[in-house]
Scaffold this active site. Structure first.
Site, PDB file in Angstrom:
ATOM      1  N   ASP A 283      -8.505  -5.066   4.189  1.00 44.13           N
ATOM      2  CA  ASP A 283      -7.425  -5.174   3.207  1.00 44.13           C
ATOM      3  C   ASP A 283      -7.479  -6.590   2.628  1.00 44.13           C
ATOM      4  OD1 ASP A 283      -5.336  -4.641   1.546  1.00 44.13           O
ATOM      5  OD2 ASP A 283      -4.014  -3.822   3.081  1.00 44.13           O
TER       6      ASP A 283
HETATM    7  C1  BGC Z   1      -2.673  -3.594  -0.078  1.00 44.24           C
HETATM    8  C2  BGC Z   1      -3.664  -2.461  -0.241  1.00 44.24           C
HETATM    9  C3  BGC Z   1      -4.359  -2.539  -1.566  1.00 44.24           C
HETATM   10  C4  BGC Z   1      -4.992  -3.891  -1.718  1.00 44.24           C
HETATM   11  C5  BGC Z   1      -5.761  -4.061  -3.020  1.00 44.24           C
HETATM   12  C6  BGC Z   1      -3.282  -4.917  -0.440  1.00 44.24           C
HETATM   13  O1  BGC Z   1      -2.311  -5.915  -0.482  1.00 44.24           O
HETATM   14  O2  BGC Z   1      -2.200  -3.620   1.245  1.00 44.24           O
HETATM   15  O3  BGC Z   1      -3.001  -1.239  -0.086  1.00 44.24           O
HETATM   16  O4  BGC Z   1      -5.309  -1.510  -1.656  1.00 44.24           O
HETATM   17  O5  BGC Z   1      -3.992  -4.879  -1.658  1.00 44.24           O
HETATM   18  O6  BGC Z   1      -4.943  -4.106  -4.109  1.00 44.24           O
END
Ligand code: BGC
Length: 756
Positions: A283
């Site tokens: 993530d």
């Molecule tokens: C979130 C994810 C997301 C990623 C990319 C993160 O902060 O937890 O769900 O896919 O950002 O945008």
């Protein structure tokens, strides 16, 4: 079907494929790997975002163009449109030594430009085919804009409505969550990743992210293996069994090790046990965040992650900047870097990017595929099927199309709050406000509108909510003046419809709430409107279950509409004026108060269950609140009524590995045609471990004409009787079972059978 198998089928025309077993590697990828330098391999593990779109961390990548040309980027997210994507792809394909194409990712959580209801709303439809179609349309539109990799579905089980991201998932139940995971992955990926209108899906956030302590986002998770395997892991596994191409590791720790560096999770479980053969992406900066978790410096946590089985590093660039040093110092091996790189190249291969890096780039497609009438029609259908009728007080709903209506509330005339959280690719200005929807569907109604109250009167809260644009404005007029205006309109009307609840960014990432009731400003408005004595309808917007005890006690009708998406106003009007009879059912339990959380239907009995609804000393209960929820899992009313009878099992005794057929008669006894979600819950009477009082194990959505009776058949598969025992073996234990069938998780029709 597994991804590799898909790939094999798609490529049989080009290669002689000896057998699926022998197909452990892709010859072209292996040949490419042989040509790559260590720097080029590490470059493939780097995922960057140039910013400009939505950034969910404090960092965005710098010098993206230079990095791509230097072969230091494997994928990019946060850009869209054939032209921009072609430019970036050109940098990779034409300016680097080996010309390896990029992956282009995006968060397409509930639709691309055609925004569907938030996932918690979509789940409330209990309609798997519908959900699959929304994912197909999302993929069609996103690929038309050049994107080939989606950071969805989010399948985190959550039993804590304080957590803002409960809005992004399917709710509390592993069985329903697994069906939805399957439907969404199938929708995005189709059965051919080589096609131009399908995309690679990502199941996230692996794992257990929804069990953050106290509902506070990014908080720690500590859970027994039994609970993981029986209650929290099934939806991720369902996505993997369906062939999802990538997995995103979560921010939280599991057994003391953050998911992105957790070898047990990413290798022992995911690869060895579940045989996942796609790639794992972190993530947003979750590798770097292991420094704050206290696991070492950037070099140490990056090495830990790679060794644990993480393949791609999102935004943080720990892999890019430290892995070579770690290799030189013997802290990681070249084999480990090659393995991660192989998985990313294989994904690109499976998508057909090596055959044609520009396959998603077609300038004609956006106009042809995005926001087509039929896409918007699906958004309207999905929205109306996601609404849950919580109460129909003195049958205020549906409304007459020629009524005089006071439509009250800031949310009643808002476009900004219709899409809901995590719709960064959608455009709120394209959405239909509720006021507009009422006018469209009931042109002969006489509609007056007043705000009545601010969504919140608290400027500090409003500021936090308005991070992605102005969702909450605080009116210059006093609360009293606004209220008086609304009450005056209410007194003139036949019926009052108040649109109340949360603004979009009350839920979503980093939007946990400790108080999950309707904001005070709006509570006062509801009280004042109720005091007029006029028939009252509350259209309730939220991205989570709310504490609603006061409002539910009013003689009003309450329609829960979540955040309905781009067709919000039209869909709400369809239901309010009776063109569609609501059929949604809650997929997360609604508590009476925050103190009951976590609260969910599949609780355990304990050794001291409360025998009646009354408090009893030395039983498991509260001094100051009942154990029961305000609204149970599976709950939702209709304009009509359904009567259940004649529950039968085809045989009272089954053998291991035999299915069981269950039948029940459902009659529409009311005055409207309508759909009902028939639900089946199972209880294993004796088990070697403590067990839930009941668990959802089947459902079917059926349409019944007014007066019609249908015999509904549900099948319990041998898998449905199984659970993970203390040795984490997936078994069904012989003995007696009870089933409950009905309209929600408090279903009372029961039958018995036993397993030999
Ligand atoms: C979130 C994810 C997301 C990623 C990319 C993160 O902060 O937890 O769900 O896919 O950002 O945008």
């Amino acid at each position: 079907m597994k991804l590799k198998v898909l790939h094999i089928l798609a490529l049989t025309a080009f290669f002689a494929v000896p057998s699926i077993q022998a197909q452990r590697t892709i010859p072209e990828v292996e040949a490419l790997l042989k040509k790559m330098t260590i720097e080029e391999k590490i470059g493939q593990l780097n995922l960057v975002t140039p910013g400009g779109g939505i950034a969910t961390g404090s960092v965005v990548s710098s010098n993206v163009e230079e990095k791509i040309k230097a072969g230091q980027v494997g994928g990019l997210f946060g850009i869209s449109g054939p032209e921009k994507i072609k430019t970036a792809q050109d940098f990779a394909v034409k300016k680097t030594r080996l010309g390896i194409p990029l992956l282009f990712g995006s968060d397409i959580i509930h639709g691309y430009k055609t925004t569907f209801p938030i996932p918690l709303g979509l789940a409330s439809s209990w309609d798997m085919e519908l959900m699959k179609r929304t994912a197909q349309i999302a993929a069609l539109e996103a690929t038309a804009d050049g994107i080939n990799w989606n950071f969805s579905p989010m399948v985190d089980i959550s039993r804590d409505p304080r957590w803002g991201r409960i809005s992004e998932g399917a709710g509390e139940d592993p069985y329903l969550g697994s069906q939805i995971a399957k439907a969404m992955v199938t929708g995005y990926q189709g059965d051919d990743l080589m096609a131009k209108n399908t995309m690679l899906a990502t199941v996230k956030h692996f794992a257990l992210y929804g069990a953050a302590e106290a509902g506070r986002d990014y908080n720690s998770v500590d859970m027994s293996r039994l609970k993981m395997f029986n209650e929290y892991l099934p939806p991720y596994k369902a996505a993997i069994d369906t062939g999802v191409g990538s997995v995103m590791s979560s921010f939280n720790d599991i057994d003391g090790i953050p998911a992105s560096g957790n070898k047990w999770l990413l290798t022992d479980l995911l690869r060895d046990d579940w045989e996942f053969n796609g790639f794992v992406v972190s993530d947003y900066t979750s590798v770097n965040e292991m420094i704050a978790h206290g696991l070492g410096d950037l070099q140490a946590v990056s090495a830990l992650s790679l060794k644990a089985g993480l393949d791609m590093d999102m935004v943080g660039e720990g892999f890019l900047t430290t892995l070579k040093k770690s290799l030189e110092e013997g802290k990681v091996t070249e084999e480990e870097i090659t393995t991660a790189c192989r998985r990313i190249l294989e994904a690109k291969f499976n998508l057909g990017l090596f055959d044609d890096p520009y396959k998603y780039i077609d300038k004609k497609r956006p106009a042809k595929d995005i926001l087509k009438d039929e896409n918007r029609a699906l958004a309207r259908e999905a929205a109306k099927k996601s609404f849950v009728l919580l109460k129909n007080g003195p049958k205020n709903l549906p409304l007459q199309k020629n009524a005089t209506i006071a439509l009250i509330g800031d949310l009643a005339n808002s476009k900004d709050n219709m899409l809901g959280t995590w719709a960064p690719t959608g455009d709120p200005q394209l959405s239909v406000s509720i006021l507009q929807g009422f006018k469209n569907v009931a042109p002969n109604a006489i509609i007056s509108h007043a705000k009545g109250a601010n969504i919140t009167d608290d400027p500090a809260l409003a500021k936090k909510i308005n991070v992605f644009g102005e969702r909450v404005t605080i009116d210059k007029r006093s609360a009293e003046v606004m209220l008086a205006e609304a009450v005056a309109l209410a007194k003139e009307a036949d019926v009052v419809v108040a649109v109340v609840g949360e603004a979009t960014e009350f839920t979503g990432e980093s939007s946990s709430r400790a108080d999950i009731s309707i904001p005070q400003s709006q509570k006062k408005l509801i009280r004042a409107l109720a005091a007029t004595g006029k028939p009252l309808v509350l259209v309730l917007m939220s991205g989570r279950p709310l504490v609603l005890e006061e409002e539910l006690a009013l003689p009003a009708s309450i329609l829960q509409v979540w955040f309905p998406g781009v067709e919000a106003g039209n869909a709400i009007a369809d239901v309010v004026f009776g063109d569609y009879n609501p059929s949604g059912k809650l997929t997360a339990t609604w508590p009476r108060n925050v103190g009951q959380i976590p609260i969910y239907h599949s609780i355990k009995n304990t050794g001291r269950p409360q025998p009646t609804a009354e408090f009893e000393k030395f039983k498991s209960n509260y001094l100051d609140a009942p154990n029961t929820p305000l609204l149970p899992f599976g709950y939702g009313l209709s304009y009509t009524e359904f009567e259940y009878s004649n529950l039968k099992v085809t045989t009272a005794q089954i053998n291991q590995n035999e299915p069981l057929t269950v039948t029940v008669s459902v009659k529409n006894t009311g005055d409207f045609d309508g759909e009902e979600v028939v639900q089946l819950y199972l209880k294993d009477v004796v088990r070697s471990i403590t067990q839930p009082v009941k668990q959802l194990k089947g459902f079917k959505k059926v349409m019944l004409k007014k007066g019609e009776t249908k015999q509904v058949t549900l099948t319990l598969t041998p898998e449905d009787l199984k659970f993970y025992n203390s040795n984490l073996e997936f078994v069904a234990e012989p003995g007696d079972f009870e089933i409950y069938v009905g309209t929600n998780s408090e279903a009372t029709l029961t039958a018995k059978f036993s397993l030999n």
